[in-house]
Scaffold this active site. Structure first.
Site, PDB file in Angstrom:
ATOM      1  N   HIS A   7      60.041   5.108   4.914  1.00 42.09           N
ATOM      2  CA  HIS A   7      60.920   4.545   5.933  1.00 42.09           C
ATOM      3  C   HIS A   7      60.527   5.109   7.299  1.00 42.09           C
ATOM      4  O   HIS A   7      59.808   6.093   7.384  1.00 42.09           O
ATOM      5  CB  HIS A   7      62.390   4.846   5.636  1.00 42.09           C
ATOM      6  CG  HIS A   7      62.740   6.287   5.771  1.00 42.09           C
ATOM      7  ND1 HIS A   7      62.584   7.193   4.751  1.00 42.09           N
ATOM      8  CD2 HIS A   7      63.209   6.993   6.822  1.00 42.09           C
ATOM      9  CE1 HIS A   7      62.961   8.390   5.160  1.00 42.09           C
ATOM     10  NE2 HIS A   7      63.335   8.310   6.423  1.00 42.09           N
ATOM     11  N   HIS A  75      54.801   1.753  18.620  1.00 42.96           N
ATOM     12  CA  HIS A  75      55.685   0.622  18.358  1.00 42.96           C
ATOM     13  C   HIS A  75      55.948   0.534  16.867  1.00 42.96           C
ATOM     14  O   HIS A  75      55.242   1.141  16.073  1.00 42.96           O
ATOM     15  CB  HIS A  75      55.100  -0.699  18.896  1.00 42.96           C
ATOM     16  CG  HIS A  75      53.960  -1.270  18.125  1.00 42.96           C
ATOM     17  ND1 HIS A  75      52.667  -0.755  18.189  1.00 42.96           N
ATOM     18  CD2 HIS A  75      53.888  -2.323  17.271  1.00 42.96           C
ATOM     19  CE1 HIS A  75      51.867  -1.472  17.416  1.00 42.96           C
ATOM     20  NE2 HIS A  75      52.585  -2.434  16.840  1.00 42.96           N
ATOM     21  N   GLU A 128      57.612  -5.270  16.996  1.00 38.06           N
ATOM     22  CA  GLU A 128      56.765  -6.430  16.734  1.00 38.06           C
ATOM     23  C   GLU A 128      57.213  -7.057  15.424  1.00 38.06           C
ATOM     24  O   GLU A 128      57.512  -6.347  14.473  1.00 38.06           O
ATOM     25  CB  GLU A 128      55.312  -5.960  16.606  1.00 38.06           C
ATOM     26  CG  GLU A 128      54.359  -6.970  16.035  1.00 38.06           C
ATOM     27  CD  GLU A 128      52.974  -6.383  15.769  1.00 38.06           C
ATOM     28  OE1 GLU A 128      52.164  -7.097  15.169  1.00 38.06           O
ATOM     29  OE2 GLU A 128      52.692  -5.220  16.142  1.00 38.06           O
TER      30      GLU A 128
END
Length: 151
Positions: A7, A75, A128
């Site tokens: 995670h 990101h 994204e």
């Protein structure tokens, strides 16, 4: 055994605001939440309650918004199952007033079949949502550099 990503944990400034974004706009399921003052957090995944695996954890520990000029997370990228699903996310994100880096679905690089949308969460973290194929013919914002590297 090769390591793989488990995670991802994000520090956020306002757990309620970030939880609403990731749960209500992006569709993650709340698996568990800690509400103790000074230790608020949320585990998000794609399953129900205890049966789901955490994909994203939110920790209310940040005092300031994301800073792309510092070392650390560049990101966070999510993969969708179709370019139509990416466009559906784009519609939901626009309705939520999210700030985008580019207009519409863009290619990862010129001539690429992969591509997606690039945007920011409530704390400014770059996100994204993309597909490995289906973005043929989409414009590439940069002629020679990968789109996901510079937004």
């Amino acid at each position: 055994m090769t390591l793989r990503t488990g995670h991802t944990g994000l520090n956020v400034t306002d757990l309620d605001r970030s939880l609403a974004f990731y749960r209500d706009v992006l569709g993650f399921t709340l698996l568990a939440e800690g509400k103790e003052d000074g230790r608020r957090h949320a585990f998000l995944g794609d399953g129900d309650g205890d049966s789901g695996e955490p994909v994203l954890t939110l920790w209310q520990q940040a005092q300031e918004s994301y800073d792309g000029d510092r070392a650390g997370l560049h990101h966070l990228a999510f993969t969708a199952d179709s370019v139509e699903r990416v466009r559906a996310y784009e519609t939901a994100l626009r309705a939520a007033g999210v700030r985008f880096a580019h207009e519409g679905v863009v290619a990862h690089r010129e001539g690429s079949a992969s591509g997606g949308i690039f945007f920011h969460d409530p704390d400014g973290t770059r996100l994204e949502i993309s597909v490995p194929d289906g973005a043929e013919g989409a414009p590439a914002p940069h002629a020679t550099a990968p789109t996901c590297g510079f937004f």
